[in-house]
Design an enzyme around this catalytic site. Structure first.
Site, PDB file in Angstrom:
ATOM      1  N   GLU A 203      -4.388  -1.111   6.482  1.00  0.00           N
ATOM      2  CA  GLU A 203      -5.332  -0.939   5.387  1.00  0.00           C
ATOM      3  C   GLU A 203      -5.335   0.518   4.944  1.00  0.00           C
ATOM      4  OE1 GLU A 203     -10.173  -1.377   4.666  1.00  0.00           O
ATOM      5  OE2 GLU A 203      -9.269  -2.045   6.526  1.00  0.00           O
TER       6      GLU A 203
ATOM      7  N   HIS B  77     -10.405   0.051  -1.071  1.00  0.00           N
ATOM      8  CA  HIS B  77      -9.617  -0.171   0.132  1.00  0.00           C
ATOM      9  C   HIS B  77      -8.873  -1.486   0.015  1.00  0.00           C
ATOM     10  CE1 HIS B  77     -13.115  -2.578   1.393  1.00  0.00           C
ATOM     11  NE2 HIS B  77     -12.366  -3.102   2.346  1.00  0.00           N
TER      12      HIS B  77
ATOM     13  N   HIS C  68      -7.167  -5.109   1.604  1.00  0.00           N
ATOM     14  CA  HIS C  68      -7.306  -6.202   2.571  1.00  0.00           C
ATOM     15  C   HIS C  68      -5.940  -6.844   2.763  1.00  0.00           C
ATOM     16  CE1 HIS C  68     -11.911  -7.226   2.367  1.00  0.00           C
ATOM     17  NE2 HIS C  68     -11.660  -6.044   2.898  1.00  0.00           N
TER      18      HIS C  68
ATOM     19  N   ASP D 110     -17.712  -4.288   5.356  1.00  0.00           N
ATOM     20  CA  ASP D 110     -17.748  -3.699   4.013  1.00  0.00           C
ATOM     21  C   ASP D 110     -19.175  -3.659   3.472  1.00  0.00           C
ATOM     22  OD1 ASP D 110     -15.004  -3.512   4.080  1.00  0.00           O
ATOM     23  OD2 ASP D 110     -14.674  -5.323   2.884  1.00  0.00           O
TER      24      ASP D 110
END
Ligand SMILES: [Zn+2]
Length: 123
Positions: free
Chosen positions: A25, A71, A73, A84
């Site tokens: 990630e 970000h 996934h 999150d």
């Protein structure tokens, strides 16, 4: 500041970062100008797995042009995880999630409480 759009170049960069870091990630801070998401600031040490990236949000700079976060996934699920939802409110108002396979439409924006937020892609 209401965020109404994201610059095409920034979106392309985020999708590219997703591909380059896969299966890990990546995470960063998104800055805005005049309501448009314009810039990604990577934070040191944020490259990692889904369960480790959020720790580094505590180190983020506070400034008025921080729109939120972005970000990836790697599992391809473009929805906020429980982790999150706990860090979004600490990191700004708007949050992008980029998902595998990181193509043009594999992203969404969410507000700090996890609701989808429509963004215009601006050339
Ligand atoms: Zn996540």
């Amino acid at each position: 500041m209401n965020i109404r759009g994201i610059r095409q170049d920034l979106l392309s960069l985020l999708l590219q970062m997703g591909r380059e870091n896969h299966p890990n990630e990546f995470a960063g801070i998104i800055r805005e100008q005049d309501g448009i998401m314009e810039e990604l600031n990577l934070l040191p040490g944020t490259i990692g797995r889904e369960d480790s990236a959020s720790v580094f949000y505590d180190m983020m700079p506070l400034d008025t042009h921080v729109a939120g976060s972005a970000h990836s996934h790697p599992n391809g699920v473009i929805l906020p995880s429980d982790a999150d939802l706990s860090f979004f409110p600490r990191t700004g108002r708007y949050h992008l999630i980029i998902g595998y396979p990181y193509r043009k439409n594999n992203w969404r924006c969410f507000t700090a409480n996890g609701e989808p937020h429509d963004l215009e892609v601006i050339p």
